[in-house]
Design a protein around this motif. Structure first.
Motif, PDB file in Angstrom:
ATOM      1  N   ILE A  42       5.154   5.143  -6.490  1.00 51.54           N
ATOM      2  CA  ILE A  42       5.558   5.459  -5.120  1.00 51.54           C
ATOM      3  C   ILE A  42       5.527   6.962  -4.897  1.00 51.54           C
ATOM      4  CG2 ILE A  42       7.474   5.384  -3.490  1.00 51.54           C
ATOM      5  CD1 ILE A  42       8.302   2.741  -4.729  1.00 51.54           C
ATOM      6  N   ILE A  43       6.058   7.724  -5.834  1.00 45.22           N
ATOM      7  CA  ILE A  43       6.079   9.190  -5.721  1.00 45.22           C
ATOM      8  C   ILE A  43       4.662   9.736  -5.640  1.00 45.22           C
ATOM      9  CG2 ILE A  43       6.687  11.327  -6.902  1.00 45.22           C
ATOM     10  CD1 ILE A  43       9.110   9.869  -8.066  1.00 45.22           C
ATOM     11  N   LYS A  44       3.775   9.207  -6.484  1.00 40.84           N
ATOM     12  CA  LYS A  44       2.396   9.679  -6.479  1.00 40.84           C
ATOM     13  C   LYS A  44       1.702   9.341  -5.167  1.00 40.84           C
ATOM     14  CE  LYS A  44       1.682   9.526 -11.488  1.00 40.84           C
ATOM     15  NZ  LYS A  44       0.904   8.919 -12.586  1.00 40.84           N
ATOM     16  N   ASN A  45       1.939   8.150  -4.662  1.00 41.13           N
ATOM     17  CA  ASN A  45       1.321   7.738  -3.418  1.00 41.13           C
ATOM     18  C   ASN A  45       1.792   8.601  -2.250  1.00 41.13           C
ATOM     19  OD1 ASN A  45      -0.209   5.675  -4.522  1.00 41.13           O
ATOM     20  ND2 ASN A  45       1.396   4.159  -4.280  1.00 41.13           N
ATOM     21  N   GLU A  46       3.107   8.877  -2.175  1.00 38.44           N
ATOM     22  CA  GLU A  46       3.634   9.711  -1.099  1.00 38.44           C
ATOM     23  C   GLU A  46       3.074  11.115  -1.190  1.00 38.44           C
ATOM     24  OE1 GLU A  46       5.751   9.041   1.522  1.00 38.44           O
ATOM     25  OE2 GLU A  46       5.254   6.988   0.974  1.00 38.44           O
ATOM     26  N   SER A  47       2.970  11.639  -2.412  1.00 39.37           N
ATOM     27  CA  SER A  47       2.437  12.978  -2.607  1.00 39.37           C
ATOM     28  C   SER A  47       0.986  13.043  -2.155  1.00 39.37           C
ATOM     29  CB  SER A  47       2.553  13.381  -4.081  1.00 39.37           C
ATOM     30  OG  SER A  47       1.965  14.638  -4.308  1.00 39.37           O
ATOM     31  N   LEU A  48       0.197  12.001  -2.498  1.00 36.53           N
ATOM     32  CA  LEU A  48      -1.201  11.969  -2.108  1.00 36.53           C
ATOM     33  C   LEU A  48      -1.339  11.899  -0.593  1.00 36.53           C
ATOM     34  CD1 LEU A  48      -4.181  11.739  -2.916  1.00 36.53           C
ATOM     35  CD2 LEU A  48      -3.880   9.259  -3.042  1.00 36.53           C
ATOM     36  N   ARG A  49      -0.512  11.111   0.058  1.00 36.83           N
ATOM     37  CA  ARG A  49      -0.583  10.965   1.507  1.00 36.83           C
ATOM     38  C   ARG A  49      -0.332  12.296   2.206  1.00 36.83           C
ATOM     39  NH1 ARG A  49       3.140   9.591   5.598  1.00 36.83           N
ATOM     40  NH2 ARG A  49       4.797   9.305   4.088  1.00 36.83           N
ATOM     41  N   TYR A  50       0.708  13.005   1.778  1.00 34.94           N
ATOM     42  CA  TYR A  50       1.014  14.275   2.421  1.00 34.94           C
ATOM     43  C   TYR A  50       0.008  15.351   2.064  1.00 34.94           C
ATOM     44  CZ  TYR A  50       5.358  12.390   4.176  1.00 34.94           C
ATOM     45  OH  TYR A  50       6.276  11.645   4.859  1.00 34.94           O
ATOM     46  N   ARG A  96      -1.675   5.227  10.241  1.00 38.33           N
ATOM     47  CA  ARG A  96      -0.761   5.319   9.098  1.00 38.33           C
ATOM     48  C   ARG A  96      -0.369   3.934   8.598  1.00 38.33           C
ATOM     49  NH1 ARG A  96       5.098   6.951  10.384  1.00 38.33           N
ATOM     50  NH2 ARG A  96       5.120   4.711  10.744  1.00 38.33           N
ATOM     51  N   ILE A  97      -0.137   3.001   9.519  1.00 36.92           N
ATOM     52  CA  ILE A  97       0.216   1.640   9.126  1.00 36.92           C
ATOM     53  C   ILE A  97      -0.913   1.015   8.311  1.00 36.92           C
ATOM     54  CG2 ILE A  97       0.692  -0.686   9.994  1.00 36.92           C
ATOM     55  CD1 ILE A  97       2.075   0.602  12.388  1.00 36.92           C
ATOM     56  N   LEU A  98      -2.158   1.186   8.784  1.00 38.61           N
ATOM     57  CA  LEU A  98      -3.302   0.655   8.053  1.00 38.61           C
ATOM     58  C   LEU A  98      -3.474   1.357   6.711  1.00 38.61           C
ATOM     59  CD1 LEU A  98      -5.870   0.333  10.984  1.00 38.61           C
ATOM     60  CD2 LEU A  98      -4.586  -1.509   9.864  1.00 38.61           C
ATOM     61  N   TYR A  99      -3.216   2.654   6.706  1.00 30.03           N
ATOM     62  CA  TYR A  99      -3.327   3.424   5.461  1.00 30.03           C
ATOM     63  C   TYR A  99      -2.335   2.916   4.423  1.00 30.03           C
ATOM     64  CZ  TYR A  99      -3.274   7.436   2.300  1.00 30.03           C
ATOM     65  OH  TYR A  99      -3.332   8.248   1.195  1.00 30.03           O
ATOM     66  N   GLN A 100      -1.101   2.737   4.840  1.00 28.54           N
ATOM     67  CA  GLN A 100      -0.083   2.270   3.910  1.00 28.54           C
ATOM     68  C   GLN A 100      -0.334   0.827   3.476  1.00 28.54           C
ATOM     69  OE1 GLN A 100       3.479   3.020   6.220  1.00 28.54           O
ATOM     70  NE2 GLN A 100       3.792   5.017   5.262  1.00 28.54           N
ATOM     71  N   LYS A 101      -0.890   0.031   4.374  1.00 29.31           N
ATOM     72  CA  LYS A 101      -1.093  -1.386   4.083  1.00 29.31           C
ATOM     73  C   LYS A 101      -2.246  -1.614   3.114  1.00 29.31           C
ATOM     74  CE  LYS A 101      -1.797  -5.863   6.347  1.00 29.31           C
ATOM     75  NZ  LYS A 101      -1.948  -6.553   7.656  1.00 29.31           N
TER      76      LYS A 101
END
Length: 216
Positions: A6-14, A199-204
């Motif tokens: 989760i941390i890695k994914n959030e970091s990549l998104r930002y 963003r919704i599609l990105y997260q999904k």
């Protein structure tokens, strides 16, 4: 999904968003220079900023609606008025313009009204109030309309109406209206909404697929 994933994914998104914002800022600078073919950048670089803002938009609840709106207004309008006053001070401090009646009729209304009243050195300030109005309007829609399909319909209708009526208004009034003026926020809200659903599609799809990679 593990905590580290989760941390890695959030970091990549930002990181992705920060890189995109940096590219768009460079495009804005180029667009306001004398670079060849710079006109092509105006087709998409400012709509892209609204998309990024929509991508980063976080839904608010009825309970914290007014506090969030006040925070957003404070966050944007304090630097908005501060830099406005700084530029005015530099313009007249350096003797680029003289203080007279024409000055009062131009700079005082533009200070409070923005939008179509902004011109010359101050035109670039149109974006901030427009973004704030779009943020408030879109989150009101999200707050009180349950189904996204109705929100998409409302925003699409406003988008079409803005494109239809603005040329008529321009031809009748014979004044130069900044396209993303707050009166035409239906145009900007469309791009904001595209970013929000992006963003919704990105997260999904993207984040979910990456979580499987991290788990593996």
């Amino acid at each position: 999904m593990t905590k580290n994933a989760i941390i890695k994914n959030e970091s990549l998104r930002y990181n992705f968003v920060d890189i995109l914002k940096g590219i768009l800022i460079i495009m804005v600078v180029i667009g306001h220079s004398n670079a060849p073919y710079r006109g092509f950048l105006f087709w998409f670089h400012m709509p892209a900023f609204f998309m990024v803002s929509g991508f980063l938009n976080k839904e608010i609840t009825v309970k914290d609606f007014y506090s969030k709106i006040f925070q957003k207004i404070q966050y944007f309008f304090i630097p908005y008025f501060s830099y406005y006053l700084l530029i005015i001070f530099l313009i007249f401090g350096l003797g680029l313009h003289q203080v007279n009646l024409d000055w009062l009729q131009f700079y005082i209304p533009s200070f409070f009204l923005g939008g179509t009243y902004l011109a010359g050195d101050l035109t670039v300030f149109w974006f901030i109030p427009t973004l704030v109005f779009v943020y408030i309007f879109f989150n009101i829609l999200k707050l009180y309309i349950k189904y996204d399909v109705f929100i998409i319909g409302i925003v699409t209708l406003l988008f079409c109406l803005a494109h239809y009526f603005s040329p008529i208004y321009l031809s009748q009034q014979k004044i130069n209206i900044t396209w993303w003026d707050w009166r035409y926020m239906g145009v900007s809200t469309m791009y904001f909404m595209i970013g929000y659903h992006g963003r919704i599609l990105y997260q999904k799809y993207v984040v979910r697929s990456m979580s499987w990679v991290f788990i593996a």
